[in-house]
Design an enzyme around this catalytic site. Structure first.
Site, PDB file in Angstrom:
ATOM      1  N   CYS A  23      22.999  20.993  92.056  1.00  0.00           N
ATOM      2  CA  CYS A  23      23.007  19.548  92.270  1.00  0.00           C
ATOM      3  C   CYS A  23      21.556  19.112  92.445  1.00  0.00           C
ATOM      4  O   CYS A  23      20.656  19.716  91.854  1.00  0.00           O
ATOM      5  CB  CYS A  23      23.872  19.169  93.475  1.00  0.00           C
ATOM      6  SG  CYS A  23      23.305  19.862  95.044  1.00  0.00           S
ATOM      7  N   CYS A  42      21.492   8.068 100.774  1.00  0.00           N
ATOM      8  CA  CYS A  42      20.870   7.188  99.778  1.00  0.00           C
ATOM      9  C   CYS A  42      20.201   8.003  98.681  1.00  0.00           C
ATOM     10  O   CYS A  42      20.129   7.567  97.528  1.00  0.00           O
ATOM     11  CB  CYS A  42      19.856   6.268 100.449  1.00  0.00           C
ATOM     12  SG  CYS A  42      20.610   5.007 101.499  1.00  0.00           S
TER      13      CYS A  42
END
Length: 393
Positions: free
Chosen positions: A351, A197
């Site tokens: 990232c 998530c």
């Protein structure tokens, strides 16, 4: 399949309890007997985050006598979009402590037990042994398999839920009466295949939808009413507003609950079993990792390199490291983006936290970009150590 009540009823309800739970008491299927069982029940919620928040609040409101919370994290501002048991003033506080305060405000008659620790193979039996039922609100595969294995080995039922973006799933796993989690998912997905998530996002209200299903199932198990989701997987699509119920059969060859189980004790390392990153990524990052501070030093020294952000476009819009260009990880893994990358300068990947960039780094090295590196900790490390003025997420 109807099941007998999980717990015996308490001796009585006080006058205050009768007033508080009157709307339960007038339901014939619940009544005094069912409410007394809830009062006598001990339920552990693993996690006080997206699923744990609504689950704990409604378990408390329903009158579950003892609620345990196992949670080691602290409240972050990005949690508040969905973790409704916490508030603005709780930022920085331990989640277990914040959740306990909210529960006591909802229902002071509930006994709250805090386990301010990370659940692991060394403490899971001792913690689970104190409760009748487990509600799994975790968001990572390693803990899900740990919860399942411990519950099966202890003979305890647990209510499972999972959420991602607009999709949710819920089920009840109880090896004595049906399948376990490993019957449904014998092996974890390959590393990087299923985003968390934190990487892919989740609609805040989806937590309430799945969390309320979990509490509904918990009440049915404790009071012995209705037909619990044993052997069934409830799948919810919030965009289509559709529910599907899929039958899940007990796997006779399951390594844990099958006819000839090969897993008879907890694994030594669930993180290793689930593999946060692939073997290729683990090998690729050796001697090819820099810190956020080193990246800043390289920029200040005008070193010639291309900084590539491998996150998704929506994440790039939220926050970005100055000088970075966006090339999503999927485009690198598919090979689509390789022809766009320069051969005459070093490639630096990053990232959000370093997991996706490690996978992309492995792909680049396999394609011949031998001097490529990635940034340990990604954007989170950059915000923490280089530029705290940028938003975290």
């Amino acid at each position: 399949m109807s099941l007998p009540p999980l717990v015996e009823p308490a001796e009585s309800l006080s006058v205050d309890e009768v007033r508080r739970y009157s709307r339960h008491l007038i339901i014939p299927d619940v009544g005094m007997d069912g409410q007394k069982r809830l009062k006598n029940a001990k339920v552990l919620c693993v996690g006080a985050g997206g699923l744990g928040s609504p689950a704990l609040m409604y378990l408390a409101a329903a009158g579950v006598g003892t609620l345990g919370i196992v949670e080691f994290d602290t409240v972050d501002e990005s949690n508040l979009q969905r973790q409704i048991i916490h508030g603005q003033s709780d930022i920085g506080r331990p989640k277990a402590e914040s959740a306990a305060n909210s529960i006591r405000e909802i229902n002071p008659l509930v006994n709250v037990v805090i386990h301010d620790t990370a659940l692991d193979r060394d403490n899971v039996f001792e913690i689970f042994g104190q409760y009748d039922l487990i509600v799994d609100g975790t968001d990572n595969f390693a803990t899900r398999y740990l919860v399942n294995d411990a519950a099966v080995l202890l003979g305890k039922p647990y209510v499972w839920g999972s959420i991602y973006r607009f999709d949710g799933q819920a089920s009840v796993f109880w090896a004595e009466h049906g399948p376990c989690y490993r019957c449904l998912y014998p092996e974890p997905p390959p590393p990087g295949m299923v985003p968390s998530c934190a990487e892919g996002g989740v609609l805040g209200v989806l937590c309430a939808s799945i969390g309320s299903i979990q509490v509904n199932e918990a009440i049915k198990l404790l009071a012995g009413i209705g037909e619990p989701l044993v052997g069934k997987l409830m799948v919810y699509d919030a965009l289509e507003m559709s529910y599907r119920k899929i039958k899940v059969r007990k796997d006779p060859s399951c390594v844990l609950c099958g006819e000839n189980p090969s897993v008879t004790e907890l694994l030594e390392d669930y993180e290793d079993f689930c593999g946060a990153v692939s073997v290729e990524a683990q090998e690729a990052v050796v001697d090819a990792t820099i810190t956020a501070k080193e990246l800043k030093d390289w920029q200040d020294a005008d070193k010639d390199f291309l900084l590539v952000d491998v996150r998704e476009p929506a994440e790039f819009e939220i926050v970005r490291i100055p000088g970075s260009v966006l090339i999503p990880k999927g485009d690198i893994l598919s090979g689509e983006a390789l022809s766009k990358l320069p051969q005459d300068k070093q490639i630096v990947l990053h990232c959000k936290s370093g997991v996706r960039s490690a996978e992309a780094l492995a792909a680049l090295k396999a394609a011949g970009f031998k001097d490529a590196v990635h940034v340990q900790g990604g954007v989170l490390a950059w915000v923490k150590t280089v530029d705290p003025s940028l938003p975290s997420y």
